[in-house]
Each structure stands twice: as structure tokens, then as C-alpha cells.
Design an enzyme around this catalytic site. Sequence first.
Site, PDB file in Angstrom:
ATOM      1  N   SER A  62      40.523  43.502  29.964  1.00 15.71           N
ATOM      2  CA  SER A  62      39.341  42.911  30.602  1.00 15.71           C
ATOM      3  C   SER A  62      38.198  43.134  29.634  1.00 15.71           C
ATOM      4  O   SER A  62      38.276  44.019  28.770  1.00 15.71           O
ATOM      5  CB  SER A  62      39.046  43.657  31.915  1.00 15.71           C
TER       6      SER A  62
ATOM      7  N   TYR B  34      36.677  51.304  37.311  1.00  9.51           N
ATOM      8  CA  TYR B  34      37.346  50.127  36.723  1.00  9.51           C
ATOM      9  C   TYR B  34      37.184  50.162  35.201  1.00  9.51           C
ATOM     10  O   TYR B  34      38.143  49.960  34.461  1.00  9.51           O
ATOM     11  CB  TYR B  34      36.760  48.841  37.297  1.00  9.51           C
TER      12      TYR B  34
HETATM   13  N1  LIG Z   1      39.280  37.882  37.904  1.00  9.18           N
HETATM   14  C1  LIG Z   1      38.534  38.329  36.916  1.00  9.18           C
HETATM   15  O1  LIG Z   1      37.317  37.997  36.813  1.00  9.18           O
HETATM   16  C2  LIG Z   1      39.108  39.242  35.871  1.00  9.18           C
HETATM   17  C3  LIG Z   1      38.337  39.531  34.722  1.00  9.18           C
HETATM   18  C4  LIG Z   1      38.870  40.345  33.732  1.00  9.18           C
HETATM   19  C5  LIG Z   1      40.161  40.858  33.880  1.00  9.18           C
HETATM   20  N2  LIG Z   1      40.889  40.576  35.008  1.00  9.18           N
HETATM   21  C6  LIG Z   1      42.221  41.152  35.105  1.00  9.18           C
HETATM   22  O2  LIG Z   1      43.163  40.130  35.347  1.00  9.18           O
HETATM   23  C7  LIG Z   1      44.334  40.703  35.951  1.00  9.18           C
HETATM   24  C8  LIG Z   1      44.813  39.816  37.084  1.00  9.18           C
HETATM   25  O3  LIG Z   1      43.852  39.817  38.107  1.00  9.18           O
HETATM   26  P1  LIG Z   1      43.412  38.497  38.882  1.00  9.18           P
HETATM   27  O4  LIG Z   1      41.955  38.322  38.648  1.00  9.18           O
HETATM   28  O5  LIG Z   1      44.357  37.390  38.591  1.00  9.18           O
HETATM   29  O6  LIG Z   1      43.552  38.999  40.406  1.00  9.18           O
HETATM   30  P2  LIG Z   1      44.567  38.588  41.574  1.00  9.18           P
HETATM   31  O7  LIG Z   1      44.301  39.557  42.686  1.00  9.18           O
HETATM   32  O8  LIG Z   1      44.468  37.140  41.887  1.00  9.18           O
HETATM   33  O9  LIG Z   1      45.990  38.906  40.962  1.00  9.18           O
HETATM   34  C9  LIG Z   1      46.524  40.206  40.983  1.00  9.18           C
HETATM   35  C10 LIG Z   1      47.881  40.182  41.661  1.00  9.18           C
HETATM   36  O10 LIG Z   1      48.391  41.526  41.653  1.00  9.18           O
HETATM   37  C11 LIG Z   1      48.935  41.815  42.941  1.00  9.18           C
HETATM   38  N3  LIG Z   1      48.868  43.267  43.124  1.00  9.18           N
HETATM   39  C12 LIG Z   1      47.777  44.018  43.401  1.00  9.18           C
HETATM   40  N4  LIG Z   1      48.128  45.319  43.516  1.00  9.18           N
HETATM   41  C13 LIG Z   1      49.458  45.385  43.286  1.00  9.18           C
HETATM   42  C14 LIG Z   1      50.380  46.452  43.257  1.00  9.18           C
HETATM   43  N5  LIG Z   1      49.997  47.709  43.520  1.00  9.18           N
HETATM   44  N6  LIG Z   1      51.675  46.171  42.964  1.00  9.18           N
HETATM   45  C15 LIG Z   1      52.078  44.889  42.722  1.00  9.18           C
HETATM   46  N7  LIG Z   1      51.237  43.839  42.752  1.00  9.18           N
HETATM   47  C16 LIG Z   1      49.944  44.081  43.026  1.00  9.18           C
HETATM   48  C17 LIG Z   1      48.053  41.049  43.909  1.00  9.18           C
HETATM   49  O11 LIG Z   1      48.693  40.839  45.155  1.00  9.18           O
HETATM   50  C18 LIG Z   1      47.807  39.755  43.143  1.00  9.18           C
HETATM   51  O12 LIG Z   1      48.834  38.814  43.365  1.00  9.18           O
HETATM   52  C19 LIG Z   1      43.938  42.130  36.336  1.00  9.18           C
HETATM   53  O13 LIG Z   1      44.457  43.029  35.387  1.00  9.18           O
HETATM   54  C20 LIG Z   1      42.413  42.116  36.275  1.00  9.18           C
HETATM   55  O14 LIG Z   1      41.881  43.402  36.001  1.00  9.18           O
HETATM   56  C21 LIG Z   1      40.396  39.778  35.989  1.00  9.18           C
END
Ligand SMILES: NC(=O)c1ccc[n+]([C@@H]2O[C@H](COP(=O)([O-])OP(=O)(O)OC[C@H]3O[C@@H](n4cnc5c(N)ncnc54)[C@H](O)[C@@H]3O)[C@@H](O)[C@H]2O)c1
Length: 270
Positions: A143, A156
Site C-alpha cells: 500500500s 495500518y
Molecule cells: N482499497 C484501497 O484503497 C487500498 C489501498 C492500498 C492498498 N490496499 C490493499 O489492497 C488489498 C486488498 O484490499 P481491497 O481494497 O481489495 O479490500 P476488499 O475488502 O475488497 O478485499 C479484501 C478481501 O479479503 C477478505 N478478507 C478479509 N479478512 C480476511 C481474512 N482474515 N482471511 C481471508 N480473507 C479475508 C475480504 O473478505 C475481502 O474479500 C489489501 O492488502 C489492502 O491493504 C487497498
Amino acid sequence: MGWLEDNVMIVTGGGSGLGRALVERFLGEGARVGVLEKSAEKAEKLANDFGEDVLVVEGDVRKYDDNARVVQETVRQFGRLDTFVANAAIWDFSTKMVDIPVDRLDALFDEMFHINVKGYLHGARAAVEELAATGGSIIYTVSNAGFYPGGGGPLYTASKHAVVGLIKELAFELGPKIRVNGVAPGAMPTDLRGPGSLGMGETTITSVPLGDLVKQCTVLQELPEAADYTGHYVLLASKANSRTATGAIINCDGGMGVRGLAETAGGNDL
Ligand SMILES: NC(=O)c1ccc[n+]([C@@H]2O[C@H](COP(=O)([O-])OP(=O)(O)OC[C@H]3O[C@@H](n4cnc5c(N)ncnc54)[C@H](O)[C@@H]3O)[C@@H](O)[C@H]2O)c1
């Protein structure tokens, strides 16, 4: 011909957001995909939407056995494993240190670090033997918070800095057979949730004005979709195109680190 023809990938948290976009992109590049996903509803939808090219295991990245199960079942179904993408995480909605109730700090720390850091370590440990057999790789979703403050609160931000440390250490330990790299995306509208320990388990990042934040904080200024980040993973996973990359992290946050101090980024008539 796709860049991942005949490869077998695993994605944790493949049920929504970036993880689901990765599943779709990997399939489009010719791969088959195993997914570890905690939400039963999302797991069922994935299985219904993609059929036999996607193997879905319902489980929790915090448990080693669930990580081992997705590796075993994926290899049983598809015969090999080329790339393990650890991606499932939660966000702390930028809750500042002084705003974390003192009696919640232990629980919050454990929840955040167990999912965002221990989950990534479990995934790598469960996959190493299969990855060594194919000369494969690990890719961690980092991230902007792995590099800069203010994209999260202390927990975080610290968890994503820890992921940067894991990438470097594991790249050192697992070479020459296994490459270990990261992708550090910026904001995107997904289903990203908060910590249950702060009562934010049902709150999603779309409740935050991401478009305005991205305009202020990045050079490229536009809020991407999750799919816009998937090409970086394809590049790092590709044995033909990333043979020399290990310990590398692609920062693809729209230029947060080159934003500078001027009132507006750009500042010319182009
Ligand atoms: N959305 C943003 O703005 C953003 C920015 C930078 C980085 N990220 C990173 O992107 C990655 C994906 O996140 P996203 O934004 O797609 O969110 P999201 O919540 O849509 O996807 C995450 C998925 O992980 C699953 N999950 C959560 N906890 C879990 C667990 N304990 N075991 C198994 N599955 C689990 C959730 O059900 C979900 O399907 C993460 O690492 C997040 O830190 C997101």
C-alpha cells in the site's frame, strides 16, 4: 497468448476489490486460480461466477491450516503452483493513536497484525515447497502506507511497513528458487473493511471521499479502479518478463512520493 499461460496462481482475499480483479485478470492471462476467502457469501459468488478454472477455499488467512489447505487443494486440482499472492487485509480508517481507546489497543493490534502481517507469513510458509518446485514467486500487496504516513493510522501504516520488511527478508531467504516481490497500490473503491475490534467490521472504504483525497495527494489525480492495478502483478508473476526481479516493490499509487510541495501537482498548461 497470455503472460501467465498454464500458470497456477493463489490469491488470498479474492472475493472482492483488488483480489477479485486479480482473479479475473489472471484467468484472462491464461492462468488457473485458487482463492482463500473468509466471507462465505463472497466465496460462493466466486465459485458460481468462474466455474472450474477457480478453486475457492473458505477460510481465514490468520490460520496456518487454512493457508495450507488452499495450497494443497489448488495443487490437487491444477497440478502445480507458480505464484502465491497474499492480499487479504483490513484497514484502520486512519484512526490516530490518541483516538484508539486504551482498552482496545491490544485487541486492535492483534487483529490488524494477525491479518495484515501474520496472514502473509503463513501464506508464504504454506506455499514455499510448491513454489520451489516450479521456480515460482510470492507477491505481497503492500500500500502507499508501506512508504508514507497518513494513509492509515499507526497500526495500518506499521503493518504495511512490516510487509515491506517481509518482502526484503523473504527475497533474501528464498532465492534463488523463489522470487519475492510486492505491489504497493494507492486508493481504490473496494469493499475494504475496518477492524471489528473498533466496531468497524461492516464499514467500507467507499464511505471515505477517495476521489477528493486522490486529487489532493497524487500527481495523476484520478481515482483508479482495482483492475487498474492488476497489470503490475502480471508483470511480476511472469517468469519470462520478471526473471531478474526479487525484493522489488512496484509503487503504483499515482505518484504520491513525487507529489512535491507545490499547491497543485503539474502546474503547467500541458
Ligand atoms: N482499497 C484501497 O484503497 C487500498 C489501498 C492500498 C492498498 N490496499 C490493499 O489492497 C488489498 C486488498 O484490499 P481491497 O481494497 O481489495 O479490500 P476488499 O475488502 O475488497 O478485499 C479484501 C478481501 O479479503 C477478505 N478478507 C478479509 N479478512 C480476511 C481474512 N482474515 N482471511 C481471508 N480473507 C479475508 C475480504 O473478505 C475481502 O474479500 C489489501 O492488502 C489492502 O491493504 C487497498
